[in-house]
Design a protein around this motif. Structure first.
Motif, PDB file in Angstrom:
ATOM      1  N   LEU A  40      38.226  42.836  35.766  1.00 19.24           N
ATOM      2  CA  LEU A  40      39.254  42.793  34.745  1.00 19.24           C
ATOM      3  C   LEU A  40      38.571  42.641  33.389  1.00 19.24           C
ATOM      4  N   LEU A  41      38.896  43.533  32.446  1.00 18.15           N
ATOM      5  CA  LEU A  41      38.333  43.473  31.103  1.00 18.15           C
ATOM      6  C   LEU A  41      39.382  42.881  30.177  1.00 18.15           C
ATOM      7  N   HIS A  42      39.088  41.706  29.612  1.00 20.28           N
ATOM      8  CA  HIS A  42      40.059  41.011  28.772  1.00 20.28           C
ATOM      9  C   HIS A  42      39.344  40.344  27.610  1.00 20.28           C
ATOM     10  N   ASP A  43      39.768  40.678  26.382  1.00 22.43           N
ATOM     11  CA  ASP A  43      39.163  40.113  25.177  1.00 22.43           C
ATOM     12  C   ASP A  43      37.652  40.289  25.175  1.00 22.43           C
ATOM     13  N   GLY A  44      37.174  41.450  25.645  1.00 25.44           N
ATOM     14  CA  GLY A  44      35.760  41.757  25.611  1.00 25.44           C
ATOM     15  C   GLY A  44      34.934  41.099  26.696  1.00 25.44           C
ATOM     16  N   LYS A  45      35.569  40.427  27.643  1.00 23.14           N
ATOM     17  CA  LYS A  45      34.845  39.734  28.701  1.00 23.14           C
ATOM     18  C   LYS A  45      35.307  40.238  30.052  1.00 23.14           C
ATOM     19  N   ARG A  46      34.383  40.253  31.026  1.00 23.40           N
ATOM     20  CA  ARG A  46      34.707  40.709  32.376  1.00 23.40           C
ATOM     21  C   ARG A  46      35.028  39.534  33.289  1.00 23.40           C
ATOM     22  N   TYR A  47      36.048  39.725  34.115  1.00 29.61           N
ATOM     23  CA  TYR A  47      36.470  38.719  35.083  1.00 29.61           C
ATOM     24  C   TYR A  47      36.529  39.356  36.470  1.00 29.61           C
ATOM     25  N   ASP A  48      36.219  38.575  37.490  1.00 27.77           N
ATOM     26  CA  ASP A  48      36.314  39.053  38.869  1.00 27.77           C
ATOM     27  C   ASP A  48      37.783  39.281  39.189  1.00 27.77           C
ATOM     28  N   SER A  49      38.177  40.533  39.348  1.00 30.34           N
ATOM     29  CA  SER A  49      39.592  40.883  39.391  1.00 30.34           C
ATOM     30  C   SER A  49      40.330  40.249  40.573  1.00 30.34           C
ATOM     31  N   LYS A  50      39.738  40.282  41.749  1.00 28.54           N
ATOM     32  CA  LYS A  50      40.427  39.729  42.915  1.00 28.54           C
ATOM     33  C   LYS A  50      40.617  38.229  42.774  1.00 28.54           C
ATOM     34  N   ALA A  51      39.607  37.533  42.302  1.00 27.15           N
ATOM     35  CA  ALA A  51      39.712  36.079  42.147  1.00 27.15           C
ATOM     36  C   ALA A  51      40.787  35.711  41.133  1.00 27.15           C
ATOM     37  N   ILE A  52      40.877  36.458  40.037  1.00 27.66           N
ATOM     38  CA  ILE A  52      41.892  36.170  39.019  1.00 27.66           C
ATOM     39  C   ILE A  52      43.292  36.305  39.609  1.00 27.66           C
ATOM     40  N   VAL A  53      43.534  37.371  40.358  1.00 27.34           N
ATOM     41  CA  VAL A  53      44.866  37.571  40.943  1.00 27.34           C
ATOM     42  C   VAL A  53      45.166  36.481  41.969  1.00 27.34           C
ATOM     43  N   GLY A  54      44.180  36.146  42.790  1.00 26.61           N
ATOM     44  CA  GLY A  54      44.394  35.119  43.802  1.00 26.61           C
ATOM     45  C   GLY A  54      44.734  33.772  43.199  1.00 26.61           C
ATOM     46  N   VAL A  55      44.013  33.369  42.160  1.00 26.42           N
ATOM     47  CA  VAL A  55      44.276  32.087  41.515  1.00 26.42           C
ATOM     48  C   VAL A  55      45.590  32.138  40.740  1.00 26.42           C
ATOM     49  N   ALA A  56      45.890  33.275  40.106  1.00 28.33           N
ATOM     50  CA  ALA A  56      47.150  33.418  39.372  1.00 28.33           C
ATOM     51  C   ALA A  56      48.346  33.160  40.276  1.00 28.33           C
ATOM     52  N   HIS A  57      48.241  33.550  41.552  1.00 37.18           N
ATOM     53  CA  HIS A  57      49.340  33.334  42.495  1.00 37.18           C
ATOM     54  C   HIS A  57      49.682  31.844  42.613  1.00 37.18           C
ATOM     55  N   GLY A  58      48.689  30.975  42.460  1.00 35.97           N
ATOM     56  CA  GLY A  58      48.922  29.547  42.534  1.00 35.97           C
ATOM     57  C   GLY A  58      49.675  28.976  41.351  1.00 35.97           C
ATOM     58  N   TYR A  59      49.808  29.743  40.277  1.00 33.80           N
ATOM     59  CA  TYR A  59      50.578  29.293  39.125  1.00 33.80           C
ATOM     60  C   TYR A  59      52.059  29.641  39.252  1.00 33.80           C
ATOM     61  N   LEU A  60      52.437  30.425  40.257  1.00 33.05           N
ATOM     62  CA  LEU A  60      53.848  30.686  40.506  1.00 33.05           C
ATOM     63  C   LEU A  60      54.501  29.417  41.038  1.00 33.05           C
ATOM     64  N   PRO A  61      55.743  29.135  40.668  1.00 34.15           N
ATOM     65  CA  PRO A  61      56.415  27.917  41.131  1.00 34.15           C
ATOM     66  C   PRO A  61      56.429  27.822  42.658  1.00 34.15           C
ATOM     67  N   GLY A  62      55.941  26.717  43.175  1.00 35.10           N
ATOM     68  CA  GLY A  62      55.972  26.467  44.606  1.00 35.10           C
ATOM     69  C   GLY A  62      54.996  27.276  45.422  1.00 35.10           C
ATOM     70  N   ARG A  63      54.053  27.953  44.772  1.00 39.26           N
ATOM     71  CA  ARG A  63      53.097  28.790  45.506  1.00 39.26           C
ATOM     72  C   ARG A  63      51.705  28.168  45.475  1.00 39.26           C
ATOM     73  N   GLN A  64      50.847  28.657  46.358  1.00 38.60           N
ATOM     74  CA  GLN A  64      49.463  28.242  46.431  1.00 38.60           C
ATOM     75  C   GLN A  64      48.557  29.413  46.027  1.00 38.60           C
ATOM     76  N   PRO A  65      47.354  29.133  45.567  1.00 34.08           N
ATOM     77  CA  PRO A  65      46.411  30.231  45.313  1.00 34.08           C
ATOM     78  C   PRO A  65      46.150  30.994  46.605  1.00 34.08           C
ATOM     79  N   LEU A  66      45.968  32.306  46.495  1.00 31.64           N
ATOM     80  CA  LEU A  66      45.655  33.128  47.658  1.00 31.64           C
ATOM     81  C   LEU A  66      44.172  33.009  47.990  1.00 31.64           C
ATOM     82  N   ALA A  67      43.866  32.934  49.254  1.00 33.64           N
ATOM     83  CA  ALA A  67      42.476  32.930  49.703  1.00 33.64           C
ATOM     84  C   ALA A  67      41.956  34.358  49.745  1.00 33.64           C
ATOM     85  N   PRO A  68      40.645  34.560  49.704  1.00 37.39           N
ATOM     86  CA  PRO A  68      40.101  35.924  49.727  1.00 37.39           C
ATOM     87  C   PRO A  68      40.589  36.753  50.914  1.00 37.39           C
TER      88      PRO A  68
END
Length: 464
Positions: A40-68
């Motif tokens: 994931l390219l954001h503000d000029g920096k690269r992020y591990d795309s799968k990890a970002i999506v997995g952790v983002a899932h944990g910010y949904l109400p009542g949800r947990q981060p997704l495991a790989p």
């Protein structure tokens, strides 16, 4: 439990946690490995795309981060989710990425490099862009850098900030940029757009298309001029750089400061900045990283979000994530402090002395105020907006620079025109200035204090 449930809000929070923890700690905390292909390219920096999506899932109400093992990181899952939300996902070779990380990490550990490198380490999210801009290979005249490349970047940055087309035909670039170089060049720059365009192409900040054969190096006269005249390539900032500068007021402010501090030490950049639309006459819209909706301009308690200057009918009031807001504010404050260190008094000697003010400091106050007058006794600011839809507030120094005040958010406030007039020439201006000095300090400290929060609700951000 589906990656497709996440929105940009959850992705932004995961990115902020990545920045706060650092890559290795972030991946280790949630059990992800380093990405090998998609980033994931954001503000000029690269992020591990799968990890970002997995952790983002944990910010949904009542949800947990997704495991790989819970989902795929490929085009059908994590990458598809990010692209559907409007993010840029790139394919990259792990070896090339590791080389860049090793270089930046070695500089950070050793303290080597120029002042712009130091600033890049502080900024993190778009520090690599700042570092590259500070290291442009520019020719010199009488010991001072020629301004071909800095002027070209400021011209393109102004276009990005106004939402103008990223790619232009060569005839337009030659006309607009050549004319600008002729009018605003101060060190003998000629009206030759081919020099800086070829140099920025080599630096990886510019793209050229519609040509055949290799782009020649940025030196010599006849060969370079003939190639551009024959090929007529279209071009502009690379897509990643343009998207960053178009979207982020924070990034624009820091990049302008970097260019001015690095290449305009003894030259007043004001006339150029005004011509390319980067002056301070109009308040920038707050960074979309922090506010995906702009704020309307009614009474403080009734402030509603709006798009393109129009209040969204029936819209709920949008509140930016305080941790993300504080992280951006902290970066801007650090950039403003770096600007202070680089420029000293901030004065440039012309016919009269002018102060070269930090756009990062100004942008930090804009982020902090969210379009509202910061005078606690304000009786109401104008309900109108600027033509671009920005709130009508003016950024002012509590203690004037001429009197020794700092060009720093802790000495700055956002005021509506009425309060600004009272502070400047009202009978009660001295009393108001004392109030504003206390208020600026309180707001500055309170915004930075939010940076210590670790996630929604003060939790660790893991959704548990």
């Amino acid at each position: 439990m589906a990656p497709s449930d996440v929105t940009r809000t959850e992705i932004s929070r995961a990115i902020e946690e990545f920045d706060r923890l650092g890559r290795d700690a972030f991946l280790r905390t949630y059990g992800f490995r380093r990405a090998l292909r998609y980033f994931l390219l954001h503000d000029g920096k690269r992020y591990d795309s799968k990890a970002i999506v997995g952790v983002a899932h944990g910010y949904l109400p009542g949800r947990q981060p997704l495991a790989p093992a819970d989902f795929s990181g490929g085009l059908a899952a994590a990458v598809g989710v990010l692209r559907a939300l409007g993010y840029t996902v790139v394919e990259a070779q792990a070896e090339a990425e590791a080389e860049v990380e090793a270089e930046v990490g070695a500089e950070a550990a050793s303290g080597a490099g120029s002042g712009s490198d130091d600033n890049a380490v502080l900024l993190g999210a778009y520090g690599e862009l700042v570092r590259r801009i500070g290291r442009l290979k520019v020719n010199k005249a009488q010991g001072a850098p020629l301004l071909y490349q800095p002027m070209t970047l400021l011209w393109a940055l102004g276009r990005a900030g106004r939402g103008r087309a990223r790619v232009l035909p060569w005839s337009r670039v030659e006309e607009e940029l050549g004319g600008l170089l002729e009018r605003r060049g101060t060190r003998g720059e000629r009206a030759r757009a081919d020099y800086p365009v070829a140099a920025l192409y080599r630096a990886g900040l510019w793209e050229l298309s519609g040509h055949s054969g290799a782009v020649p190096p940025a030196h010599g006269d006849a060969t370079l001029a003939r190639w551009f005249a024959e090929q007529q390539p279209s071009g502009g900032l690379t897509e990643a750089v343009y998207d960053l500068l178009r979207r982020s007021g924070e990034a624009r402010a820091v990049v302008v400061d970097t260019l001015v501090d690095t290449y305009y030490q003894d030259v007043d950049p004001g006339p150029l900045l005004r011509e390319v639309g980067l002056d301070d006459d109009e308040v920038d819209v707050p960074d979309e990283t922090h506010e995906t909706e702009r704020y309307g301009t009614g009474p403080h308690e009734d402030r509603q979000p709006y798009r393109d200057g129009q209040v969204a009918e029936g819209a709920e009031r949008f509140t930016p994530d305080p941790v993300v807001l504080a992280a951006g504010y902290d970066r801007l404050c650090r950039a403003a402090e770096h600007h202070e260190k680089r420029r000293g008094t901030g004065r440039v000697s012309t016919t009269t002395e002018r102060y070269v003010r930090s756009r990062a400091a100004r942008q930090a106050v804009l982020e902090r105020c969210r379009g509202l007058c910061e005078n606690p006794g304000c009786t109401g600011q104008p309900a109108d907006t600027t033509p671009s839809g920005a709130a009508i507030v003016e950024i002012d120094h509590v203690v004037d620079l001429q009197l020794g005040g700092r060009d720093h958010p802790g000495n700055m406030v956002a005021l509506c025109p009425n309060c600004h007039a009272v502070k400047t020439r009202g009978r009660g201006r001295e009393k108001l200035r004392a109030v504003l000095a206390e208020e600026a300090g309180k707001r500055h400290a309170a915004t930075l204090a939010r940076r210590r929060s670790r996630g929604p609700g003060g939790s660790t951000g893991r959704g548990d």
